[in-house]
Motif scaffolding. Structure first.
Motif, short mmCIF file in Angstrom:
data_model
loop_
_atom_site.label_atom_id
_atom_site.label_comp_id
_atom_site.label_asym_id
_atom_site.label_seq_id
_atom_site.Cartn_x
_atom_site.Cartn_y
_atom_site.Cartn_z
N GLY A 377 45.82 39.29 44.39
CA GLY A 377 45.52 37.87 44.41
C GLY A 377 44.25 37.46 43.68
O GLY A 377 43.93 36.28 43.63
N LYS A 378 43.53 38.42 43.11
CA LYS A 378 42.28 38.12 42.42
C LYS A 378 42.37 38.53 40.96
O LYS A 378 43.06 39.48 40.61
CB LYS A 378 41.11 38.84 43.09
N VAL A 379 41.64 37.81 40.12
CA VAL A 379 41.59 38.14 38.70
C VAL A 379 40.58 39.26 38.47
O VAL A 379 39.42 39.16 38.89
CB VAL A 379 41.21 36.91 37.85
N VAL A 380 41.02 40.32 37.81
CA VAL A 380 40.17 41.46 37.51
C VAL A 380 40.16 41.67 36.01
O VAL A 380 41.22 41.69 35.37
CB VAL A 380 40.69 42.74 38.22
N ASP A 381 38.98 41.81 35.42
CA ASP A 381 38.90 42.11 33.99
C ASP A 381 39.15 43.61 33.81
O ASP A 381 38.48 44.44 34.41
CB ASP A 381 37.56 41.68 33.38
N VAL A 382 40.15 43.95 32.99
CA VAL A 382 40.58 45.35 32.88
C VAL A 382 40.33 45.97 31.52
O VAL A 382 40.23 47.20 31.41
CB VAL A 382 42.07 45.50 33.26
N TYR A 383 40.24 45.15 30.46
CA TYR A 383 40.07 45.74 29.13
C TYR A 383 39.36 44.73 28.23
O TYR A 383 39.71 43.55 28.20
CB TYR A 383 41.44 46.10 28.53
N GLY A 384 38.35 45.22 27.51
CA GLY A 384 37.59 44.35 26.62
C GLY A 384 37.28 45.01 25.30
O GLY A 384 37.90 46.01 24.92
N ALA A 385 36.30 44.47 24.61
CA ALA A 385 35.96 44.94 23.27
C ALA A 385 35.53 46.40 23.27
O ALA A 385 35.71 47.11 22.27
CB ALA A 385 34.86 44.07 22.69
N ASN A 386 34.99 46.86 24.38
CA ASN A 386 34.51 48.24 24.47
C ASN A 386 35.46 49.15 25.25
O ASN A 386 35.06 50.24 25.68
CB ASN A 386 33.12 48.28 25.09
N GLY A 387 36.69 48.72 25.45
CA GLY A 387 37.67 49.55 26.13
C GLY A 387 37.88 49.15 27.57
O GLY A 387 37.70 48.00 27.96
N VAL A 388 38.29 50.12 28.40
CA VAL A 388 38.63 49.87 29.79
C VAL A 388 37.40 49.41 30.57
O VAL A 388 36.34 50.02 30.48
CB VAL A 388 39.24 51.13 30.44
N ILE A 389 37.56 48.35 31.34
CA ILE A 389 36.49 47.83 32.20
C ILE A 389 36.77 48.22 33.64
O ILE A 389 35.95 48.83 34.32
CB ILE A 389 36.38 46.30 32.07
N ASN A 390 37.95 47.86 34.13
CA ASN A 390 38.43 48.27 35.44
C ASN A 390 39.87 48.77 35.29
O ASN A 390 40.60 48.29 34.42
CB ASN A 390 38.39 47.10 36.43
N LYS A 391 40.26 49.71 36.12
CA LYS A 391 41.57 50.33 35.96
C LYS A 391 42.68 49.32 36.20
O LYS A 391 42.73 48.67 37.24
CB LYS A 391 41.70 51.49 36.93
N PRO A 392 43.60 49.18 35.23
CA PRO A 392 44.73 48.27 35.46
C PRO A 392 45.72 48.88 36.45
O PRO A 392 45.82 50.10 36.59
CB PRO A 392 45.36 48.16 34.06
N LYS A 393 46.43 48.01 37.16
CA LYS A 393 47.50 48.46 38.04
C LYS A 393 48.77 48.56 37.19
O LYS A 393 49.36 47.54 36.80
CB LYS A 393 47.68 47.50 39.21
N TYR A 394 49.17 49.78 36.90
CA TYR A 394 50.24 50.04 35.94
C TYR A 394 50.91 51.35 36.30
O TYR A 394 50.23 52.30 36.70
CB TYR A 394 49.64 50.10 34.54
N PRO A 395 52.23 51.46 36.15
CA PRO A 395 53.16 50.40 35.78
C PRO A 395 53.45 49.47 36.95
O PRO A 395 53.19 49.80 38.11
CB PRO A 395 54.41 51.17 35.37
N MET A 396 54.02 48.33 36.63
CA MET A 396 54.38 47.36 37.66
C MET A 396 55.57 47.90 38.45
O MET A 396 56.56 48.35 37.86
CB MET A 396 54.75 46.03 36.99
N PRO A 397 55.52 47.87 39.77
CA PRO A 397 56.66 48.36 40.57
C PRO A 397 57.82 47.37 40.56
O PRO A 397 57.66 46.21 40.18
CB PRO A 397 56.06 48.49 41.97
N ALA A 398 58.96 47.84 40.98
CA ALA A 398 60.13 46.96 41.14
C ALA A 398 59.79 45.87 42.17
O ALA A 398 58.96 46.09 43.07
CB ALA A 398 61.35 47.75 41.58
N TRP A 399 60.42 44.74 42.06
CA TRP A 399 60.12 43.63 42.95
C TRP A 399 60.35 44.00 44.42
O TRP A 399 59.58 43.59 45.30
CB TRP A 399 60.97 42.42 42.58
N ASN A 400 61.37 44.79 44.68
CA ASN A 400 61.68 45.14 46.07
C ASN A 400 60.84 46.30 46.58
O ASN A 400 61.01 46.74 47.73
CB ASN A 400 63.16 45.43 46.25
N ALA A 401 59.93 46.81 45.73
CA ALA A 401 59.09 47.93 46.14
C ALA A 401 57.64 47.52 46.31
O ALA A 401 56.76 48.36 46.51
CB ALA A 401 59.19 49.07 45.11
N ARG A 402 57.37 46.23 46.25
CA ARG A 402 55.99 45.76 46.36
C ARG A 402 55.56 45.71 47.82
O ARG A 402 56.37 45.43 48.71
CB ARG A 402 55.85 44.36 45.74
#
Length: 402
Positions: A377-402
């Motif tokens: 529910g919050k905006v997180v900065d994950v990637y910028g000019a110098n690379g990874v900032i915070n780890k992205p949540k990846y890959p996205m799970p199936a809708w029924n697995a959230r």
């Protein structure tokens, strides 16, 4: 020049009332704009109205603009274009030919800025706008239009760089885009970015602006197995896209949108379904962005929310910076002569709540895009000019697995 005192009785061609007004005296420097305050784009248009008013208020509280040893106040005259580009053009014509405003601030959206900037060029009145990013706006060798949004053709630049470093990296990409000036520019630039990155584009589809039915496009994504989906569109379209993706159980490894993710309203509208969505922004409310009127970007964001009741995003920050750019350029020019102020704008180089304000030769600022993601529910900065900032949540799970 007639008095610049503003009356609520003035209708534009019997259609639009002048709204969002800062009362002006004959001595004030008046900035005019036509903004989407009603209609389909009003939710984003309000950022510009509010930001313009807030910046003018803050600059005036500090004494105004110094001109020839005298402090002069700023004033606003803003029309509601009702999200109608033809009305917007008429209103800008009204602002310069009848209202005799000194300078022009911009509308929201590239198709509006593309049309409206022709008025500023015709009358040789500088316009600074933070609502249009299409490369088309700045490819015509116009001298009086300036923009504080990064080029649309590179909106997905940081996102594509991030894609290459994800584990496992997506092997196929779907590119969807609306048929307006901004989104076409985004798509034109993104094709080259994907090709240069060695990513396979399995779907490249244009859809009609304000489309509400994405079932066919989502079915194609499901059948072609696209692992990353990049969508350039408008916020209402993106909301429909996400809702229908859930309904059809379409869940690629990631999807990213040009709009929506930075917006508090977007996250409220989707609730938990906004999680995992990627977007981009040229601005975050960092205390590192120093500003002589607001202190810094964090202070601006806090004061903005306190005043208007919602969080600002990059639209609001760029709008406030547009006003600040005029204040600085007028002081640098030593007056309000349009040609001299235009030249002063072209030479600007100062720190603002939005970042460094320094226009390229074509009149556009190219600030790097930071990739952001909705996480819990919050905006997180994950990637910028110098690379990874915070780890992205990846890959996205199936809708029924959230």
């Amino acid at each position: 020049m007639p008095s610049k005192a503003i009356s609520f009785s003035g209708l534009l061609a019997g259609v639009a009332l002048a709204l969002a007004i800062t009362p002006a005296s004959a001595k004030d420097i008046v900035l005019g704009a036509s903004v989407q305050l009603t209609g389909s784009s009003a939710n984003t248009g309000r950022y510009y109205k509010d930001a313009y008013e807030f910046a003018v208020e803050k600059i005036n509280e500090a004494g105004g603009v110094k001109v020839g040893g005298e402090q002069v106040k700023l004033a606003l005259k803003i029309y509601d274009n009702q999200s109608d580009v033809n009305l917007s053009v008429r209103q800008y014509t009204q602002l310069v030919s009848q209202d005799k405003v000194d300078f022009l601030l911009g509308p929201f959206a590239s198709n509006f800025a593309l049309a409206d900037s022709a008025i500023s060029e015709k009358y040789q009145i500088p316009m600074i706008q933070g609502g249009g990013a299409s490369d088309q706006i700045f490819s015509r060798n116009f001298k009086y239009i300036f923009g504080t949004l990064a080029p649309a053709s590179n909106y997905f630049g940081s996102t594509v760089e991030m894609l290459k470093g994800l584990d496992p990296a997506p092997q196929s990409v779907a590119l969807l885009y609306a048929d307006d000036a901004f989104d076409v520019s985004v798509a034109d630039g993104t094709r080259k970015l994907l090709d240069d990155a060695g990513l396979k584009t399995v779907m490249d589809e244009k859809y009609s602006s304000n489309a509400s039915d994405f079932n066919s496009l989502l079915s194609q994504i499901k059948s072609n197995g696209a692992e990353a989906v990049l969508v350039a569109g408008h916020e209402t379209e993106i909301l429909n896209f996400v809702r229908q993706a859930k309904s059809l159980a379409v869940a690629p490894k990631m999807y990213s949108f040009t709009v929506g993710v930075p917006s508090e309203d977007f996250r409220k509208a989707l609730g938990a379904d906004a999680d995992y969505a990627y977007g981009m922004t040229a601005w975050l409310p960092s205390a590192d962005n120093k500003d002589k009127w607001f202190g810094d970007a964090a202070q601006f964001a806090d004061a903005y929310k306190k005043k208007f009741g919602y969080d600002p995003d990059y639209h609001a920050a760029s709008g406030a910076a547009d006003v600040e750019a005029f204040a600085q350029a007028i002081e640098d020019a030593g007056g309000t002569d349009p040609a001299k102020v235009r030249d002063a704008i072209a030479k600007l180089s100062f720190d603002s709540l939005y970042g460094k304000i320094a226009f390229a030769e074509n009149g556009q600022i190219d600030l790097p895009q930071t990739v952001i993601q909705v996480q819990d529910g919050k905006v997180v900065d994950v990637y910028g000019a110098n690379g990874v900032i915070n780890k992205p949540k990846y890959p996205m799970p199936a809708w029924n697995a959230r």
